[in-house]
Enzyme design. Structure first.
Site, PDB file in Angstrom:
ATOM      1  CG  ASP A  35      -1.777  -1.273   1.294  1.00 24.09           C
ATOM      2  OD1 ASP A  35      -2.932  -1.224   0.842  1.00 24.09           O
ATOM      3  OD2 ASP A  35      -1.272  -2.316   1.759  1.00 24.09           O
ATOM      4  CG  ASP A  54      -4.144  -1.291  -2.705  1.00 20.94           C
ATOM      5  OD1 ASP A  54      -4.624  -1.857  -3.716  1.00 20.94           O
ATOM      6  OD2 ASP A  54      -4.852  -0.924  -1.744  1.00 20.94           O
ATOM      7  CE1 TYR A 114      -4.132   3.139  -1.976  1.00 21.29           C
ATOM      8  CE2 TYR A 114      -1.766   2.786  -1.971  1.00 21.29           C
ATOM      9  CZ  TYR A 114      -3.016   2.475  -1.500  1.00 21.29           C
ATOM     10  OH  TYR A 114      -3.176   1.494  -0.560  1.00 21.29           O
ATOM     11  CG  ASN A 133      -8.487  -2.714  -3.025  1.00 23.08           C
ATOM     12  OD1 ASN A 133      -7.569  -3.114  -2.308  1.00 23.08           O
ATOM     13  ND2 ASN A 133      -9.136  -1.595  -2.780  1.00 23.08           N
ATOM     14  CG  HIS A 147      -4.087  -6.061  -1.607  1.00 24.33           C
ATOM     15  ND1 HIS A 147      -3.135  -5.155  -1.197  1.00 24.33           N
ATOM     16  CD2 HIS A 147      -5.289  -5.409  -1.505  1.00 24.33           C
ATOM     17  CE1 HIS A 147      -3.711  -4.006  -0.880  1.00 24.33           C
ATOM     18  NE2 HIS A 147      -5.014  -4.132  -1.053  1.00 24.33           N
ATOM     19  CG  HIS A 151     -10.037  -2.681   4.446  1.00 22.21           C
ATOM     20  ND1 HIS A 151     -11.045  -2.074   3.747  1.00 22.21           N
ATOM     21  CD2 HIS A 151      -8.890  -2.059   4.081  1.00 22.21           C
ATOM     22  CE1 HIS A 151     -10.544  -1.113   2.985  1.00 22.21           C
ATOM     23  NE2 HIS A 151      -9.240  -1.081   3.181  1.00 22.21           N
ATOM     24  CG  HIS A 164      -7.184  -4.588   1.905  1.00 20.12           C
ATOM     25  ND1 HIS A 164      -7.426  -3.736   0.846  1.00 20.12           N
ATOM     26  CD2 HIS A 164      -8.410  -4.968   2.369  1.00 20.12           C
ATOM     27  CE1 HIS A 164      -8.727  -3.600   0.672  1.00 20.12           C
ATOM     28  NE2 HIS A 164      -9.347  -4.334   1.585  1.00 20.12           N
ATOM     29  CG  ASP A 165      -7.057  -3.391   7.536  1.00 21.42           C
ATOM     30  OD1 ASP A 165      -7.797  -2.526   7.020  1.00 21.42           O
ATOM     31  OD2 ASP A 165      -7.505  -4.308   8.257  1.00 21.42           O
ATOM     32  CG  HIS A 166      -3.660   1.895   4.454  1.00 20.83           C
ATOM     33  ND1 HIS A 166      -3.827   3.073   3.753  1.00 20.83           N
ATOM     34  CD2 HIS A 166      -3.910   0.899   3.575  1.00 20.83           C
ATOM     35  CE1 HIS A 166      -4.184   2.787   2.505  1.00 20.83           C
ATOM     36  NE2 HIS A 166      -4.249   1.478   2.378  1.00 20.83           N
TER      37      HIS A 166
END
Length: 331
Positions: free
Chosen positions: A50, A83, A86, A121, A214, A223, A249-251
């Site tokens: 991410d 990710d 962005y 995603n 991811h 999430h 996915h979760d930051h």
């Protein structure tokens, strides 16, 4: 195999994979051989997720610390949990976002190693085939991004899984547009991925098995759990005695242990923009560590031991854990 031979081997396989990506056919997962260079056969790996924001949200600062730690560790390669760009992936292979978020950011000598990346995603919101294209590897030879594939490194095998198509919500909402080329019909695609991963895990003779995707399986972050992966992928990982599942996915940075097996759930999604204070309650017997800031993760893999460390934006270790393969002693 020499470094140059490794790059040629990787490029050839990438060309084959990119062609296959536009035609939905069942086949074995692409396999890449990354041989050890250290005398004891060990591997030192950096893990991020991410991240691609043109250096913003501390991306450049974390990259600087990655370079320092990578030099100290003599890192062998880097894993990206997706990710990568962005907010909406890449437009095409000429998109300046690739250079401004990747090549110009990860400039340290220690980071000029092979990168192995999966799609997230946000990457699916752009031109997926651009990220999979060998043109990007020609622009920057350390780049390699595929959907699902295997990296065979002797004592450890890494199984990369394309998790975005598993989530129902991306197919049911209209807020964003996703590039599903190579994924439809979805049911057939997911069935093939699960069969291929299960078969590859069963056939693996590696001491350590690590799966990278991811999306979270379990997470106390924004999430939360990904129920589709809990239902469909997790049983395969448990049945095949996988040691680690690594995701983004979760930051955040996160370590959850399993009550049912040796499987550990590791989140390395705090590479740039983090979500401060966005955490849910979790069983303290399972939650080993949670950090709602920016940073990255390292893995050290030897024949008998695997060690994990999480670093913050200042390059300080904020959590570490290790396990011995044959005695199952964790610390």
């Amino acid at each position: 195999m020499t470094t140059m031979e490794n790059k040629i081997h990787t490029t050839i396989l990438l060309v084959v994979y990119t062609v296959a990506a536009t035609v939905h056919v069942a086949a074995e997962l692409q396999r890449f051989e990354h041989l050890p260079t250290k005398a004891d056969g060990s591997f030192d790996i950096l893990v991020i997720g991410d991240w691609g924001r043109r250096g913003l949200y501390n991306q450049s600062n974390v990259a600087f610390q990655m370079g320092k730690i990578g030099e100290k560790m003599d890192v062998d390669f880097i894993l990206s949990t997706g990710d990568n760009f962005y907010d909406d992936g890449l437009i095409d292979v000429e998109d300046s976002l690739f250079d401004e978020s990747f090549t110009q950011i990860y400039t340290a000598t220690s980071l000029q190693k092979q990168w192995y990346s999966v799609l997230g995603n946000h990457d699916y919101r752009g031109n997926v085939l651009a990220q999979l294209s060998p043109v990007l590897s020609q622009k920057d030879s350390k780049w390699l991004c595929l959907r699902s594939f295997i990296v065979d490194s002797g004592i450890v095998e890494l199984f990369f899984v394309d998790t975005t198509p598993f989530q129902d919500k991306y197919f049911n909402q209209t807020k964003h547009t996703y590039d599903w080329r190579g994924v439809l019909p979805r049911e057939e695609y997911l069935s093939n991925v699960l069969k291929e991963v299960d078969t590859a895990l069963k056939e693996s003779s590696a001491t350590w098995k690590v799966v990278i995707g991811h999306h979270t399986i379990f997470s106390a972050g924004h999430h939360g759990n990904t129920q589709e992966l809990v239902d469909q992928l997790l049983p395969i990982l448990e049945a095949n005695h996988v040691d680690l599942y690594i995701n983004g996915h979760d930051h955040c940075l996160q370590h959850i242990s399993s009550k049912n097996s040796q499987l550990q759930f590791l989140t390395s999604g705090g590479r740039s923009k983090a979500w401060k204070g966005d955490v849910n309650q979790w069983d303290p017997n399972e939650m080993k560590f949670y950090y709602d800031g920016q940073g990255f993760m390292t893995l050290r893999v030897t024949l008998n031991e695997i060690g994990v460390a999480f670093f913050d934006v200042f390059g300080e270790i904020i959590h570490s854990w290790r396990t011995l393969k044959y005695t199952h002693m964790d610390s």
